[in-house]
Design a protein around this motif. Sequence first.
Motif, PDB file in Angstrom:
ATOM      1  N   ARG A 164       1.469  -5.195  12.509  1.00 41.86           N
ATOM      2  CA  ARG A 164       2.109  -4.301  13.478  1.00 41.86           C
ATOM      3  C   ARG A 164       3.182  -5.048  14.261  1.00 41.86           C
ATOM      4  NH1 ARG A 164      -3.283  -2.322  14.240  1.00 41.86           N
ATOM      5  NH2 ARG A 164      -3.455  -0.372  13.075  1.00 41.86           N
ATOM      6  N   LEU A 223      -7.953   0.028   3.288  1.00 42.20           N
ATOM      7  CA  LEU A 223      -9.203   0.454   2.657  1.00 42.20           C
ATOM      8  C   LEU A 223     -10.357  -0.485   3.000  1.00 42.20           C
ATOM      9  CD1 LEU A 223      -8.051   1.610  -0.886  1.00 42.20           C
ATOM     10  CD2 LEU A 223      -9.023   3.030   0.925  1.00 42.20           C
ATOM     11  N   THR A 266       1.198   5.869  -4.978  1.00 42.77           N
ATOM     12  CA  THR A 266       1.583   5.133  -3.780  1.00 42.77           C
ATOM     13  C   THR A 266       1.083   5.893  -2.559  1.00 42.77           C
ATOM     14  OG1 THR A 266       3.358   4.093  -2.535  1.00 42.77           O
ATOM     15  CG2 THR A 266       3.868   6.223  -3.515  1.00 42.77           C
ATOM     16  N   ILE A 267       0.645   5.161  -1.546  1.00 48.45           N
ATOM     17  CA  ILE A 267       0.321   5.800  -0.276  1.00 48.45           C
ATOM     18  C   ILE A 267       1.291   5.304   0.794  1.00 48.45           C
ATOM     19  CG2 ILE A 267      -2.121   6.231  -0.762  1.00 48.45           C
ATOM     20  CD1 ILE A 267      -2.670   3.688   0.979  1.00 48.45           C
ATOM     21  N   TYR A 268       2.307   4.537   0.354  1.00 53.25           N
ATOM     22  CA  TYR A 268       3.253   3.986   1.318  1.00 53.25           C
ATOM     23  C   TYR A 268       4.197   5.064   1.831  1.00 53.25           C
ATOM     24  CZ  TYR A 268       1.230  -0.320  -0.311  1.00 53.25           C
ATOM     25  OH  TYR A 268       0.335  -1.294  -0.634  1.00 53.25           O
ATOM     26  N   HIS A 269       4.419   6.079   1.028  1.00 51.96           N
ATOM     27  CA  HIS A 269       5.091   7.283   1.508  1.00 51.96           C
ATOM     28  C   HIS A 269       4.122   8.440   1.300  1.00 51.96           C
ATOM     29  CE1 HIS A 269       9.570   5.907   1.142  1.00 51.96           C
ATOM     30  NE2 HIS A 269       8.879   5.192   1.989  1.00 51.96           N
ATOM     31  N   ALA A 293      -6.137   7.136  -1.559  1.00 50.41           N
ATOM     32  CA  ALA A 293      -5.629   5.866  -2.088  1.00 50.41           C
ATOM     33  C   ALA A 293      -6.057   5.555  -3.524  1.00 50.41           C
ATOM     34  CB  ALA A 293      -6.018   4.722  -1.153  1.00 50.41           C
ATOM     35  N   SER A 305       6.045   7.291   6.422  1.00 51.28           N
ATOM     36  CA  SER A 305       5.723   6.041   5.739  1.00 51.28           C
ATOM     37  C   SER A 305       4.484   5.439   6.384  1.00 51.28           C
ATOM     38  CB  SER A 305       6.895   5.067   5.808  1.00 51.28           C
ATOM     39  OG  SER A 305       7.034   4.590   7.124  1.00 51.28           O
ATOM     40  N   LEU A 306       3.750   4.676   5.578  1.00 47.71           N
ATOM     41  CA  LEU A 306       2.541   4.038   6.090  1.00 47.71           C
ATOM     42  C   LEU A 306       2.899   3.051   7.196  1.00 47.71           C
ATOM     43  CD1 LEU A 306      -0.485   3.830   5.830  1.00 47.71           C
ATOM     44  CD2 LEU A 306      -0.203   2.178   4.000  1.00 47.71           C
ATOM     45  N   ILE A 319       0.934   3.105  10.779  1.00 44.95           N
ATOM     46  CA  ILE A 319       0.099   2.074  11.405  1.00 44.95           C
ATOM     47  C   ILE A 319       0.705   1.589  12.719  1.00 44.95           C
ATOM     48  CG2 ILE A 319      -0.925   1.332   9.184  1.00 44.95           C
ATOM     49  CD1 ILE A 319       0.515  -1.375   9.753  1.00 44.95           C
ATOM     50  N   ARG A 331      -2.238  -1.268   1.197  1.00 43.09           N
ATOM     51  CA  ARG A 331      -3.196  -0.314   0.641  1.00 43.09           C
ATOM     52  C   ARG A 331      -4.607  -0.901   0.680  1.00 43.09           C
ATOM     53  NH1 ARG A 331      -3.496   3.432  -4.467  1.00 43.09           N
ATOM     54  NH2 ARG A 331      -1.271   3.267  -4.701  1.00 43.09           N
ATOM     55  N   ALA A 351      -3.796   8.036  -5.781  1.00 43.89           N
ATOM     56  CA  ALA A 351      -2.351   8.184  -5.600  1.00 43.89           C
ATOM     57  C   ALA A 351      -1.618   6.960  -6.135  1.00 43.89           C
ATOM     58  CB  ALA A 351      -2.036   8.383  -4.128  1.00 43.89           C
ATOM     59  N   LEU A 397      -5.437   9.330   3.920  1.00 47.51           N
ATOM     60  CA  LEU A 397      -4.827   8.416   2.957  1.00 47.51           C
ATOM     61  C   LEU A 397      -5.858   7.477   2.347  1.00 47.51           C
ATOM     62  CD1 LEU A 397      -1.379   7.474   4.531  1.00 47.51           C
ATOM     63  CD2 LEU A 397      -1.898   9.118   2.728  1.00 47.51           C
ATOM     64  N   ARG A 398      -6.856   7.071   3.137  1.00 43.76           N
ATOM     65  CA  ARG A 398      -7.918   6.228   2.586  1.00 43.76           C
ATOM     66  C   ARG A 398      -8.639   6.950   1.463  1.00 43.76           C
ATOM     67  NH1 ARG A 398      -8.743   4.846   8.161  1.00 43.76           N
ATOM     68  NH2 ARG A 398      -7.800   2.805   8.486  1.00 43.76           N
ATOM     69  N   TYR A 406       4.331  -3.763   3.129  1.00 46.80           N
ATOM     70  CA  TYR A 406       3.402  -3.216   2.146  1.00 46.80           C
ATOM     71  C   TYR A 406       2.779  -4.321   1.314  1.00 46.80           C
ATOM     72  CZ  TYR A 406       5.475   1.081   3.741  1.00 46.80           C
ATOM     73  OH  TYR A 406       5.911   2.116   4.540  1.00 46.80           O
ATOM     74  N   LEU A 421      -4.504   8.724   8.503  1.00 44.32           N
ATOM     75  CA  LEU A 421      -4.944   7.461   7.897  1.00 44.32           C
ATOM     76  C   LEU A 421      -6.251   7.643   7.138  1.00 44.32           C
ATOM     77  CD1 LEU A 421      -3.932   4.887  10.662  1.00 44.32           C
ATOM     78  CD2 LEU A 421      -3.119   4.945   8.298  1.00 44.32           C
TER      79      LEU A 421
END
Lengths: 449, 449
Positions: free
Chosen positions: A159, A191, B167-170, B162, B185-186, B190, A187, B165, B158-159, A169, B155
């Motif tokens: 962050r 998780l 990608t989970i970055y977008h 994940a 975006s991830l 965050i 990712r 998918a 997305l978990r 990423y 979030l």
Amino acid sequence: MNNEDLAVTLAAKLSRAIEQQQFEQAINEVQALRPIDIADVLALIEPKFAWQILEVLPNRSTIFAYLDADIQVAMALEFPRASLAKIVGEMPSDERTDLYKHLNQEQRDALLPALAQAKREDIRRLSAYEERTAGALMTSDYATLAAQMTVAEALDALRLEAPDAETIYHAYVIDGARKLLGVVSLRVLILASPEQLINDIMVRSVISCDVNDDQEDVAKAVARYDLIALPITDASGALVGIVTHDDAMDVASDEATDDFHKSGGVSTMVGKLKDVSIRMLYRKRVFWLVFLVFGNLLSGLSISNFEDVIAANLVLVFFLPLLVDSGGNAGSQSATLMVRALATGDVVMRDWFSLLGREALVALMLGATMAVAIALIGYVRGDAVVSLVLALSMMSVVMIGCVIGMSLPFVLNKLGFDPATASAPLITSVCDASGVLIYLFIASKFLAI
Amino acid sequence: MNNEDLAVTLAAKLSRAIEQQQFEQAINEVQALRPIDIADVLALIEPKFAWQILEVLPNRSTIFAYLDADIQVAMALEFPRASLAKIVGEMPSDERTDLYKHLNQEQRDALLPALAQAKREDIRRLSAYEERTAGALMTSDYATLAAQMTVAEALDALRLEAPDAETIYHAYVIDGARKLLGVVSLRVLILASPEQLINDIMVRSVISCDVNDDQEDVAKAVARYDLIALPITDASGALVGIVTHDDAMDVASDEATDDFHKSGGVSTMVGKLKDVSIRMLYRKRVFWLVFLVFGNLLSGLSISNFEDVIAANLVLVFFLPLLVDSGGNAGSQSATLMVRALATGDVVMRDWFSLLGREALVALMLGATMAVAIALIGYVRGDAVVSLVLALSMMSVVMIGCVIGMSLPFVLNKLGFDPATASAPLITSVCDASGVLIYLFIASKFLAI
């Protein structure tokens, strides 16, 4: 309307608004656009005004980074020194270094003292790498973690790094000496449970490149392993930068352009075709053209050896361009297939022998087809003997052309040249010279002198 | 040792281990490798054994997805039906659909009932899109969010997404009708505080492509906007898939290969050069070769109109290949520069006129240089008049060649053809025909018949 038409229309609107001193309106026109789209518009208006608009946009350093180097320099001359230092300080480190390389000494001297110490060091370090290497391509804005961090600590660290890092990423795990130990993707981090150790979840076998590797190898590694970013290490294994997927994609495109140009007998050229100077265009093209003039003298010499048979059978001249071109065309096809396959890695040096066998077979089929075509025409224009000479010549010319076309890229590669040097003009000239010789030799055996 | 040599060495080791029934050892050899590297090894050993190794590897569906379609099919024949369904079910949806397209009806009938309903639907839907469109390229494994979710809920969502998918970055924000409202975006997620609403942090002006767009446009959008993934929507604006950066990079490379081949007079060809059948190679090359034989007849016809002047001045034949090749070479250079610039978007149609002026200037300089070279040779082989004829011809031939070379790609584009159709062989043949005519016309004016 495509991107460029849109940019032209908007740039005209902007210029009008600025002339009428309506800056706010001008800024409203562009600020909803993507950074690269704004850059395209700003590139079309006067640097002085472009700077006035850029100055107030929140993502100005990103926009500025998308401009071509010559426009960046032109605009930089309009910036007050403090603003220049600020905007350059905010740029991604790879883009900042590229700009620095394009400044003259006076501009550099003006810029450097205004930058923070760390950024000055960064510029000095990054600009030392040779062009077209991983080092010249990489950015130093990457996110790092320590192996003993927990996942919660790592997320907190990311962050903090997020505003500066080009990507968070993939985060790279390093030790005290910056040695690259592993990689963790965001990712995996989100998780994992917060108390897990980075050491336990990181991937240890990291794909990386050396700082002196060719940029083409970097792009290939990114493409092969579907990476978002590729870490770059120095000789000691220490992490010194990353190359992001978008920069790798640009390199792949530039390298394809370069090969494409070489295939047409144009030497490596940097910059967009529209922007390249006429002198540069001349320089990049004249070598091969003049070289091939002398190469083609060989064809002429073959011809002068067979002047008797030509004088006695002028019909031979009628078919001369056709026959020699066919060899060159078939050879260009073979060379094109081979050069691209070598570039993409679909074919490697030791495939040469097996490919030669296949190529010979394809050449035989192509030659036979074309021999039938030319024999028919030959029979109409000449007689049965001419027809036979033409068919035999065509077969031979196409076969030889294909073998030359597919072998030359390999030979050049073996000799340490770029296989793409086996350009269509070079292949055509080599095939022409051998084609003339074959044709006139066969003719001299069958036809009366 | 490069990737391919490594694969060959490992494949040999594996085959030996398997012959000696030492499966565990074979598996140990490969399991530390990257999925694509394992795929390269497995591609080199017998499908039956490859399957036995693949079966026990944890990331088998990823590895399997990296294999070429023909090897996938060969291996699929060895799979028990339940295993096949399992591995195919685990594959990314775009790769799964590609495999499905390569199966024959019997294999499809065997596979489909073993798959879950949703995957069957997915295959049916994805395989319906035309080749080389965004739809045929996209994957349906993407992450979605609702606008009214909080960051914490997003979030969590997305978990859950994940594992499936790509990608989970977008993550894409959609409404009840799957209409694309925005993207988050991830990185932003965050950094945001947990209670913020997605609606307040999402980017609303999303770059997207239509499902029927050309895959080349998709790759260009990904490259231009430096995207990790590009959302694909249907006519109603509903999100139907995404194209990831790695697939876009592959498309860009394939499109460059295609243009490269066309520039050498080879028609669009799918697959690696080593794997393409001889019949296919013949088919992809014969059209242009035979077409150009007839094209080159024009050169012959010019020659037959000037037989008198040739018969009286056989020295003209000596310089014939040299002169006509020079025009063709200069023209190939121009065409190459133009075709690539049109493909990368550096040049657009309305640049033609301004580029023509520049090109004429470059051609003048190139022509003058080459005229000096040939005039010298002409003076040695012939006399002052021959020297003059050659210099004048060279100037004209190079100028005309350059104008043809740079205009033909534009004309073809205007007529709806791919500008890359202006291949070196085509340009060479067109320039040769005009070159012969110019040369012999000038000669007939200056030399005795």
